[in-house]
Structures are given as structure tokens and as C-alpha cells.
Design an enzyme around this catalytic site. Sequence first.
Site, mmCIF file in Angstrom:
data_model
loop_
_atom_site.group_PDB
_atom_site.id
_atom_site.type_symbol
_atom_site.label_atom_id
_atom_site.label_comp_id
_atom_site.label_asym_id
_atom_site.label_seq_id
_atom_site.Cartn_x
_atom_site.Cartn_y
_atom_site.Cartn_z
ATOM 1 N N GLY A 12 32.947 39.147 40.889
ATOM 2 C CA GLY A 12 33.977 38.805 39.904
ATOM 3 C C GLY A 12 33.463 37.844 38.854
ATOM 4 N N ASP A 13 34.281 37.659 37.819
ATOM 5 C CA ASP A 13 34.002 36.711 36.729
ATOM 6 C C ASP A 13 32.732 37.042 35.956
ATOM 7 O OD1 ASP A 13 36.271 35.347 37.567
ATOM 8 O OD2 ASP A 13 35.130 34.098 38.958
ATOM 9 N N LYS A 16 34.311 40.382 32.238
ATOM 10 C CA LYS A 16 34.994 41.650 31.949
ATOM 11 C C LYS A 16 35.950 41.513 30.758
ATOM 12 C CE LYS A 16 36.428 41.585 36.232
ATOM 13 N NZ LYS A 16 35.598 40.521 36.813
ATOM 14 N N GLY A 40 41.329 36.376 36.517
ATOM 15 C CA GLY A 40 41.436 35.526 35.334
ATOM 16 C C GLY A 40 40.411 36.040 34.354
ATOM 17 N N HIS A 41 40.859 36.717 33.311
ATOM 18 C CA HIS A 41 39.944 37.321 32.338
ATOM 19 C C HIS A 41 40.023 36.524 31.040
ATOM 20 C CE1 HIS A 41 40.032 41.445 34.590
ATOM 21 N NE2 HIS A 41 39.646 40.432 35.341
ATOM 22 N N ARG A 143 53.772 50.326 54.107
ATOM 23 C CA ARG A 143 54.936 51.092 53.652
ATOM 24 C C ARG A 143 56.232 50.304 53.674
ATOM 25 N NH1 ARG A 143 53.341 55.908 57.551
ATOM 26 N NH2 ARG A 143 53.086 54.091 58.869
ATOM 27 N N GLN A 223 38.269 41.623 39.579
ATOM 28 C CA GLN A 223 37.345 41.210 40.647
ATOM 29 C C GLN A 223 35.975 41.877 40.434
ATOM 30 O OE1 GLN A 223 40.833 42.206 41.986
ATOM 31 N NE2 GLN A 223 41.088 40.185 41.146
ATOM 32 N N THR A 238 38.674 40.922 48.468
ATOM 33 C CA THR A 238 40.076 41.001 48.079
ATOM 34 C C THR A 238 40.679 42.227 48.752
ATOM 35 O OG1 THR A 238 41.617 40.803 46.235
ATOM 36 C CG2 THR A 238 39.708 42.270 45.889
ATOM 37 N N THR A 300 41.823 29.465 39.233
ATOM 38 C CA THR A 300 42.090 28.323 40.120
ATOM 39 C C THR A 300 41.344 27.052 39.696
ATOM 40 O OG1 THR A 300 40.276 29.011 41.547
ATOM 41 C CG2 THR A 300 42.475 29.819 42.120
ATOM 42 N N GLY A 413 27.042 34.624 24.502
ATOM 43 C CA GLY A 413 27.981 33.522 24.275
ATOM 44 C C GLY A 413 29.389 34.021 24.535
HETATM 45 P P1 GDP Z 1 36.104 37.969 34.034
HETATM 46 O O1 GDP Z 1 37.020 37.589 35.157
HETATM 47 O O2 GDP Z 1 35.074 38.954 34.451
HETATM 48 O O3 GDP Z 1 36.844 38.414 32.795
HETATM 49 O O4 GDP Z 1 35.304 36.652 33.649
HETATM 50 P P2 GDP Z 1 35.929 35.165 33.494
HETATM 51 O O5 GDP Z 1 36.706 35.099 32.238
HETATM 52 O O6 GDP Z 1 36.602 34.747 34.744
HETATM 53 O O7 GDP Z 1 34.602 34.306 33.433
HETATM 54 C C1 GDP Z 1 33.642 34.507 32.471
HETATM 55 C C2 GDP Z 1 33.450 33.175 31.708
HETATM 56 O O8 GDP Z 1 32.255 33.239 30.957
HETATM 57 C C3 GDP Z 1 34.550 32.920 30.685
HETATM 58 O O9 GDP Z 1 34.733 31.533 30.563
HETATM 59 C C4 GDP Z 1 33.977 33.495 29.393
HETATM 60 O O10 GDP Z 1 34.511 32.869 28.236
HETATM 61 C C5 GDP Z 1 32.529 33.158 29.554
HETATM 62 N N1 GDP Z 1 31.577 34.099 28.947
HETATM 63 C C6 GDP Z 1 31.649 35.446 28.845
HETATM 64 N N2 GDP Z 1 30.507 35.950 28.315
HETATM 65 C C7 GDP Z 1 29.703 34.887 28.090
HETATM 66 C C8 GDP Z 1 28.369 34.757 27.599
HETATM 67 O O11 GDP Z 1 27.690 35.709 27.272
HETATM 68 N N3 GDP Z 1 27.857 33.483 27.537
HETATM 69 C C9 GDP Z 1 28.569 32.381 27.911
HETATM 70 N N4 GDP Z 1 27.973 31.200 27.826
HETATM 71 N N5 GDP Z 1 29.824 32.480 28.392
HETATM 72 C C10 GDP Z 1 30.373 33.714 28.491
HETATM 73 P P1 IMO Z 2 38.301 38.358 38.198
HETATM 74 O O1 IMO Z 2 39.061 39.610 37.840
HETATM 75 C C1 IMO Z 2 36.353 35.978 41.270
HETATM 76 C C2 IMO Z 2 38.103 36.062 45.263
HETATM 77 C C3 IMO Z 2 38.764 34.803 45.775
HETATM 78 C C4 IMO Z 2 38.515 34.951 47.270
HETATM 79 C C5 IMO Z 2 38.664 36.460 47.488
HETATM 80 C C6 IMO Z 2 40.034 36.877 47.967
HETATM 81 O O2 IMO Z 2 38.658 37.186 37.355
HETATM 82 O O3 IMO Z 2 36.840 38.635 38.258
HETATM 83 P P2 IMO Z 2 42.446 37.015 46.884
HETATM 84 O O4 IMO Z 2 43.223 36.030 46.053
HETATM 85 O O5 IMO Z 2 42.162 38.294 46.170
HETATM 86 O O6 IMO Z 2 43.036 37.227 48.233
HETATM 87 O O7 IMO Z 2 41.023 36.300 47.139
HETATM 88 O O8 IMO Z 2 38.405 37.055 46.227
HETATM 89 N N1 IMO Z 2 38.625 36.545 43.973
HETATM 90 C C7 IMO Z 2 37.952 36.451 42.813
HETATM 91 N N2 IMO Z 2 36.767 35.885 42.539
HETATM 92 N N3 IMO Z 2 37.027 36.626 40.295
HETATM 93 C C8 IMO Z 2 38.211 37.224 40.566
HETATM 94 O O9 IMO Z 2 38.855 37.982 39.668
HETATM 95 C C9 IMO Z 2 38.737 37.120 41.867
HETATM 96 N N4 IMO Z 2 39.872 37.562 42.469
HETATM 97 C C10 IMO Z 2 39.771 37.218 43.759
HETATM 98 O O10 IMO Z 2 38.156 33.653 45.244
HETATM 99 O O11 IMO Z 2 37.188 34.607 47.562
HETATM 100 MG MG MG Z 3 37.669 35.868 36.150
#
Ligand code: GDP
Ligand code: IMO
Ligand code: MG
Length: 426
Positions: A12-13, A16, A40-41, A143, A223, A238, A300, A413
Site C-alpha cells: 500500500g501507499d 496510487k 488514504g490516497h 451473508r 491497499q 486486509t 492514521t 515528487g
Molecule cells: P496511495 O495510498 O498509494 O495513494 O499513496 P499515499 O497517498 O498513501 O502515499 C504516498 C505519499 O507519497 C503521498 O504523501 C504522496 O503525496 C507522496 N508521493 C507520491 N508520489 C511521490 C513522489 O514521486 N515523490 C515524493 N517525494 N512523494 C510522492
Molecule cells: P492505501 O490504499 C497501507 C494495512 C493496515 C494493516 C492492514 C489491515 O492507502 O494504500 P485494515 O484496516 O484493512 O483491517 O488493516 O492493512 N492497510 C494499509 N496499509 N495502505 C493502505 O491503503 C492500507 N489499508 C490497510 O495498516 O496493517
Molecule cells: Mg495510502
Amino acid sequence: MQIDVLLGLQWGDEGKGKIVDYLAPQYDMVARFQGGPNAGHTLKFGGKKYVLHTIPSGIFREDLQNLIGNGVVLDPITLSRELDALDAVRVNYRERLFVAKKAHLILPTHRFLDLASENAKGKEKIGSTLRGIGPTYMDKTGRNGLRVGDLDQPGFQKKYEALKEKHLSLGSIYPEVDFDLEKEEEKWFACLDRLRGLQLVDGEYFLHRALLQGKRILAEGAQGSMLDIDFGTYPYVTSSNTITAGVCTGLGVSPDKIGEVIGITKAYCTRVGSGPFPTELLDETGELLRREGAEFGATTGRPRRCGWIDLPQLKYAIMINGVTQLAVTKLDVLNIFSEIKAGVAYRIGKSETSDLPFDLCSTDLDPVFRSFEGWQQDTSACRRFNQLPEQAREFLAFLEKELGVPVSMVSIGPERDQLLVRSDLV
Ligand code: GDP
Ligand code: IMO
Ligand code: MG
């Protein structure tokens, strides 16, 4: 007549939200297919930051339709907060946001159960976001769940009460937790009209007809593949299918409609919550990655665990998802490093493998690293692939060769335009 897919290949993170927001103008619709407000996107443009949890990341682009698919679990309270945030910046979502009637509702007592069961696990806890995701999917497969389309069906209130009572008696097996149910219920019911006021659709027909009309659709994952309920690092996962297969069940499209599969990976690796992470760095290098990458959860605020990119893990995710192109994000975070590493195999006992063992949790393994010379220069002025420092291009070429998939995008970035696109590929 195809749906392209964009999903995370790690834990995740991966970025996306940013990439969907960038690609969105090439599509007519963005559709979220699983997960819920555990996601959290983050999107950044015009110097401002926006975080979406349930709403697809195409919402800021005018004229684009956004669908919350049946595979999503939806909390009316979080959704309402997201809508408030959109109202505050005058994003007109009313005509462009659609919700599948078959999406399941997260009840306040799902969050209560998430909290109570995590709390009872002590050291063994998953590190859930406590958004009620697990308990809601349990009710779906058990269900017992309530769906968005049930809101206006006769007997909704009765079904709600029955499910709540069930949750409360289930919850009594756990030690007591601090949860103000009355207050949370009040908020929940107050937010239902907001949800009712959105365009509630039969998502599967909605998508199918859009495809027949020649609309271009992008499915947005939440995720990452290693958090997939079947193929992730179970039980530290998850509760949904985060992989390409989840698009079919989470939106109601047949497998032959899947087009490009864009897999996203950071140039390194992070994980938030508990569970195995073979290439994790528990030293100052990990600390540096966290600091440079601002690696704190978008949902979080928890610090993310950091480590080097893990190729066996990525190969696995690419295999499971049928990835056709890669987007590598956060390359700029590596700018300051004199040495960069990539995990290329796992050593288990005396042998080396690049396959993931059945259970990463219980297998004692050491990652085998390959080392690369860092570029130690700023990349923010780069506008094209070939303007990247030579060492960075070598690192990317290595990833492409090892992973067997072309890198079509490199993010340097967080801002919308800080993205290098390989014009010969996209
Ligand atoms: P997602 O859940 O996959 O949408 O990713 P998140 O938003 O949770 O986490 C990605 C973090 O990296 C966010 O704070 C973005 O603003 C940041 N981000 C995305 N692409 C880049 C990058 O190429 N460079 C840097 N430094 N930050 C980035
Ligand atoms: P995005 O879409 C990173 C992780 C939680 C925990 C496990 C289970 O932003 O990439 P849950 O709340 O689903 O029961 O938690 O999955 N987790 C994530 N980690 N990015 C996420 O979403 C996540 N959604 C859940 O931290 O370890
Ligand atoms: Mg995220």
C-alpha cells in the site's frame, strides 16, 4: 471495450492516488473496486494536498465520472466528511459521483468490533486502521451485511438493529473498549441522507453500458498486493482482494475486459502495521528513507516501516496481477543516498530462492541485496526520462530487466506534474 487497472504492488501507499489523478484525463471514468476508508490516497496539485479514502481519485478532474464499486465497503460518516472537503474546494461531484447499490455498509458496530478484536490480540495485532473493514467483509461473506441499496428497502431499520445486536453480543467476548456507540450511531444516521442523495446505481450495468458506449475506464485499487486476503502476508493483510482479479468481482466485469494493468511500486518499500517485511531497515538508513519520503500514514498518521525495494516480492505481485507496465514512484527520495540497494533473492538456510515461501511470517529468511551507486543529485528539474542521472536510469533499467515489465512512468515528487512518462510506451 476494455478497463485498464491501476494497483499497488507492495504493502500500500505506493502513490496510487497521484498516478490515478495524473492519468484520469485519459479516461471517462475512474472506478474503485475494493477496500474502504482504510485507504488514504493523496493528491497534490496547485500546492495543495487532498486525501481521499472512499472516493475515486478522478474526482478532481472535470467531466470525469467516478464510481464507488460494489467491492468497496463504505462508511457514510467518512464519505460525508470527504464530500464536505470537496464542497469546501467547490468540486462539483453531484453529477459525477456514482455509488454501486451492492457496496456494503460499514456500521458503527463494525468499527467497534474492529477495535475490540484488535485490542484483544495484544502483541499479535494486525495493525488495522480500525475503520471496521475486517468485520464488514466478514458480514459480507457471512451473508449478514447491509448494502447501500438496502437503505431504501422496507425493513432496513429492523435489519440494522438485528445486526447491531449481533455485533454487541459478539463484542462481549472481548475486553471492554472505549467506544461511544450512541454518539457514533447518531452521526451515522445523520450521514445516511447524504449517501441517499448521491446517484446510486447498478454498478455492473452502469459499467457495462459505459463500455458499450466506448467509454474509457480506469479501475483504481486500494491497499497493495501484499495486503491481499488470499496472496498477501496472511494474516497480516486486509480483508479484500486487492489484485487484478478483484476488479472483476469488485465491479462486475468479465476477465476478458481487463486491458492494461499498471502496477505501482515505490523505488524502495514501505509497510504500515504489523507483519513480515523482508527488506525492512531498522537502522538509520530506514530512518532516512522515512524522513526523506515523509513516510507517515495518510489515514492514521502512523510512521511507515521502510526498507529497500524487494524484487522477489515484486515478481510475485507482477505474476499474480498480470502487470503490463510499471510506474515507479518516489524516485526522488533516493536522491541523497550514496548507495542504493535492491533485495534480489531470499536466503533460507543454505539455499537461495526468488520465490516467496508459503508463509513469510514463520519462515526465517535473509534478503540478498545487490548494491547500486547513488546519483546524489536533485532530479526536480528533469522533465524526460533521458534527463534522469545516469545512475538512476541504470537502476530503472535493472528493475525492468529483472522484473520483465517496462517502466512506463517515473514519479519524482508528490505534485501532479512531477511525473516522467515514457512516450514510447504510453
Ligand atoms: P496511495 O495510498 O498509494 O495513494 O499513496 P499515499 O497517498 O498513501 O502515499 C504516498 C505519499 O507519497 C503521498 O504523501 C504522496 O503525496 C507522496 N508521493 C507520491 N508520489 C511521490 C513522489 O514521486 N515523490 C515524493 N517525494 N512523494 C510522492
Ligand atoms: P492505501 O490504499 C497501507 C494495512 C493496515 C494493516 C492492514 C489491515 O492507502 O494504500 P485494515 O484496516 O484493512 O483491517 O488493516 O492493512 N492497510 C494499509 N496499509 N495502505 C493502505 O491503503 C492500507 N489499508 C490497510 O495498516 O496493517
Ligand atoms: Mg495510502
